[in-house]
Design a protein around this motif. Structure first.
Motif, PDB file in Angstrom:
ATOM      1  N   LEU A  40      -7.256 -25.778  27.831  1.00  0.00           N
ATOM      2  CA  LEU A  40      -7.302 -27.229  28.066  1.00  0.00           C
ATOM      3  C   LEU A  40      -8.388 -27.590  29.077  1.00  0.00           C
ATOM      4  O   LEU A  40      -8.559 -26.911  30.094  1.00  0.00           O
ATOM      5  CB  LEU A  40      -5.956 -27.754  28.547  1.00  0.00           C
ATOM      6  CG  LEU A  40      -4.884 -27.934  27.477  1.00  0.00           C
ATOM      7  CD1 LEU A  40      -3.632 -28.576  28.073  1.00  0.00           C
ATOM      8  CD2 LEU A  40      -5.373 -28.742  26.295  1.00  0.00           C
ATOM      9  N   HIS A  41      -9.142 -28.639  28.745  1.00  0.00           N
ATOM     10  CA  HIS A  41     -10.222 -29.169  29.576  1.00  0.00           C
ATOM     11  C   HIS A  41     -11.417 -28.223  29.676  1.00  0.00           C
ATOM     12  O   HIS A  41     -12.268 -28.399  30.535  1.00  0.00           O
ATOM     13  CB  HIS A  41      -9.706 -29.580  30.961  1.00  0.00           C
ATOM     14  CG  HIS A  41      -8.469 -30.426  30.867  1.00  0.00           C
ATOM     15  ND1 HIS A  41      -8.476 -31.689  30.303  1.00  0.00           N
ATOM     16  CD2 HIS A  41      -7.185 -30.172  31.200  1.00  0.00           C
ATOM     17  CE1 HIS A  41      -7.253 -32.175  30.323  1.00  0.00           C
ATOM     18  NE2 HIS A  41      -6.450 -31.287  30.855  1.00  0.00           N
ATOM     19  N   ILE A  46     -15.812 -22.395  23.803  1.00  0.00           N
ATOM     20  CA  ILE A  46     -15.199 -21.210  24.395  1.00  0.00           C
ATOM     21  C   ILE A  46     -14.746 -20.234  23.298  1.00  0.00           C
ATOM     22  O   ILE A  46     -14.637 -19.036  23.525  1.00  0.00           O
ATOM     23  CB  ILE A  46     -14.024 -21.593  25.332  1.00  0.00           C
ATOM     24  CG1 ILE A  46     -13.619 -20.427  26.222  1.00  0.00           C
ATOM     25  CG2 ILE A  46     -12.820 -22.100  24.541  1.00  0.00           C
ATOM     26  CD1 ILE A  46     -12.629 -20.811  27.329  1.00  0.00           C
ATOM     27  N   VAL A  47     -14.531 -20.756  22.087  1.00  0.00           N
ATOM     28  CA  VAL A  47     -14.108 -19.902  20.971  1.00  0.00           C
ATOM     29  C   VAL A  47     -15.244 -19.627  19.984  1.00  0.00           C
ATOM     30  O   VAL A  47     -15.043 -18.982  18.960  1.00  0.00           O
ATOM     31  CB  VAL A  47     -12.888 -20.490  20.221  1.00  0.00           C
ATOM     32  CG1 VAL A  47     -11.688 -20.595  21.147  1.00  0.00           C
ATOM     33  CG2 VAL A  47     -13.210 -21.819  19.578  1.00  0.00           C
ATOM     34  N   ARG A  48     -16.434 -20.101  20.299  1.00  0.00           N
ATOM     35  CA  ARG A  48     -17.575 -19.914  19.386  1.00  0.00           C
ATOM     36  C   ARG A  48     -17.964 -18.440  19.300  1.00  0.00           C
ATOM     37  O   ARG A  48     -18.222 -17.778  20.295  1.00  0.00           O
ATOM     38  CB  ARG A  48     -18.770 -20.725  19.863  1.00  0.00           C
ATOM     39  CG  ARG A  48     -19.957 -20.580  18.938  1.00  0.00           C
ATOM     40  CD  ARG A  48     -21.096 -21.434  19.386  1.00  0.00           C
ATOM     41  NE  ARG A  48     -22.258 -21.193  18.552  1.00  0.00           N
ATOM     42  CZ  ARG A  48     -23.391 -21.811  18.680  1.00  0.00           C
ATOM     43  NH1 ARG A  48     -23.537 -22.734  19.611  1.00  0.00           N
ATOM     44  NH2 ARG A  48     -24.402 -21.533  17.906  1.00  0.00           N
ATOM     45  N   HIS A  49     -18.002 -17.953  18.080  1.00  0.00           N
ATOM     46  CA  HIS A  49     -18.394 -16.559  17.853  1.00  0.00           C
ATOM     47  C   HIS A  49     -19.917 -16.468  17.820  1.00  0.00           C
ATOM     48  O   HIS A  49     -20.577 -17.334  17.248  1.00  0.00           O
ATOM     49  CB  HIS A  49     -17.800 -16.058  16.539  1.00  0.00           C
ATOM     50  CG  HIS A  49     -17.831 -14.583  16.430  1.00  0.00           C
ATOM     51  ND1 HIS A  49     -18.978 -13.901  16.089  1.00  0.00           N
ATOM     52  CD2 HIS A  49     -16.869 -13.653  16.639  1.00  0.00           C
ATOM     53  CE1 HIS A  49     -18.722 -12.602  16.082  1.00  0.00           C
ATOM     54  NE2 HIS A  49     -17.446 -12.419  16.417  1.00  0.00           N
ATOM     55  N   PRO A  50     -20.502 -15.418  18.398  1.00  0.00           N
ATOM     56  CA  PRO A  50     -21.966 -15.294  18.413  1.00  0.00           C
ATOM     57  C   PRO A  50     -22.592 -15.131  17.024  1.00  0.00           C
ATOM     58  O   PRO A  50     -23.814 -15.304  16.880  1.00  0.00           O
ATOM     59  CB  PRO A  50     -22.230 -14.066  19.289  1.00  0.00           C
ATOM     60  CG  PRO A  50     -20.936 -13.349  19.392  1.00  0.00           C
ATOM     61  CD  PRO A  50     -19.850 -14.348  19.146  1.00  0.00           C
ATOM     62  N   ASN A  76     -14.686 -17.966  14.530  1.00  0.00           N
ATOM     63  CA  ASN A  76     -14.355 -18.112  15.940  1.00  0.00           C
ATOM     64  C   ASN A  76     -13.920 -16.784  16.519  1.00  0.00           C
ATOM     65  O   ASN A  76     -13.486 -15.887  15.790  1.00  0.00           O
ATOM     66  CB  ASN A  76     -13.218 -19.126  16.132  1.00  0.00           C
ATOM     67  CG  ASN A  76     -13.692 -20.555  15.993  1.00  0.00           C
ATOM     68  OD1 ASN A  76     -14.828 -20.883  16.287  1.00  0.00           O
ATOM     69  ND2 ASN A  76     -12.807 -21.416  15.535  1.00  0.00           N
ATOM     70  N   LYS A  77     -14.002 -16.690  17.832  1.00  0.00           N
ATOM     71  CA  LYS A  77     -13.527 -15.488  18.514  1.00  0.00           C
ATOM     72  C   LYS A  77     -12.210 -15.804  19.220  1.00  0.00           C
ATOM     73  O   LYS A  77     -11.911 -16.964  19.533  1.00  0.00           O
ATOM     74  CB  LYS A  77     -14.556 -14.972  19.500  1.00  0.00           C
ATOM     75  CG  LYS A  77     -14.878 -15.927  20.634  1.00  0.00           C
ATOM     76  CD  LYS A  77     -15.964 -15.353  21.531  1.00  0.00           C
ATOM     77  CE  LYS A  77     -16.253 -16.334  22.666  1.00  0.00           C
ATOM     78  NZ  LYS A  77     -17.265 -15.808  23.578  1.00  0.00           N
ATOM     79  N   THR A  78     -11.435 -14.772  19.451  1.00  0.00           N
ATOM     80  CA  THR A  78     -10.144 -14.912  20.120  1.00  0.00           C
ATOM     81  C   THR A  78     -10.257 -14.385  21.551  1.00  0.00           C
ATOM     82  O   THR A  78     -11.232 -13.733  21.910  1.00  0.00           O
ATOM     83  CB  THR A  78      -9.046 -14.139  19.366  1.00  0.00           C
ATOM     84  OG1 THR A  78      -9.328 -12.744  19.442  1.00  0.00           O
ATOM     85  CG2 THR A  78      -8.964 -14.577  17.907  1.00  0.00           C
TER      86      THR A  78
END
Length: 162
Positions: A40-41, A46-50, A76-78
């Motif tokens: 949150l915020h 932050i979840v973008r996969h390279p 996406n990445k975890t």
């Protein structure tokens, strides 16, 4: 290692106009292996996969800032080092005066046959970006769509029906 979105679930997030997460539903948190306080915020990337080409996000922003919806395949990445693919629908949230007040994304399990096309294409786009920037990636993608005889919207919607 890859995780898979349950075909019965929708992964939902809302963001403010700067793409900071303001809401995430339980299936989204579960696939990320995180808690609300972890995201949150924070910026949605932050979840973008390279492995994701910047061009895809450029197309998304160009579309949603015009208050139009877009569909896209996204990797996406975890938080535990895994990844997952989704078929995402992103739209602008607007107020009564038609001002954008945030964005809303609903993601579902992607068509696995579509990923057989998307994954190598995204790799080509990413390679073009690394060599010559987003403009080159865009040129490669436009050339691809020309060969498909369709525009982006037609192409992405055809993929989900494969």
């Amino acid at each position: 290692m890859e995780k898979f979105v349950d075909k019965n679930y929708f992964l939902v997030t809302k963001t403010d106009t700067k793409s900071n997460i303001t809401y995430a539903n339980k299936p989204f948190l579960e696939i990320l292996n995180c808690h609300e306080r972890d995201i949150l915020h924070k910026p949605h990337n932050i979840v973008r996969h390279p492995d994701m080409p910047a061009l895809i996000f450029k197309l998304m922003w160009e579309t949603i800032t015009k208050q139009k919806e877009i569909f896209s395949y996204v990797k996406n990445k975890t938080f535990d080092g895994h990844f997952y693919w989704v078929f995402a629908n992103i739209t602008a949230s607007i107020d009564e005066q038609h001002n954008i007040i945030g964005y809303y994304s609903v993601r579902r399990a992607p068509n696995k046959k579509a990923l057989e096309i998307v994954i190598p294409l995204y790799a080509r786009l990413l390679e073009a970006e690394k060599k010559s920037g987003v403009a080159e990636s865009e040129r490669v993608f436009e050339e691809f769509l020309l060969k498909q005889e369709c525009n982006y919207e037609q192409w992405v919607n055809q993929l989900q029906r494969l």
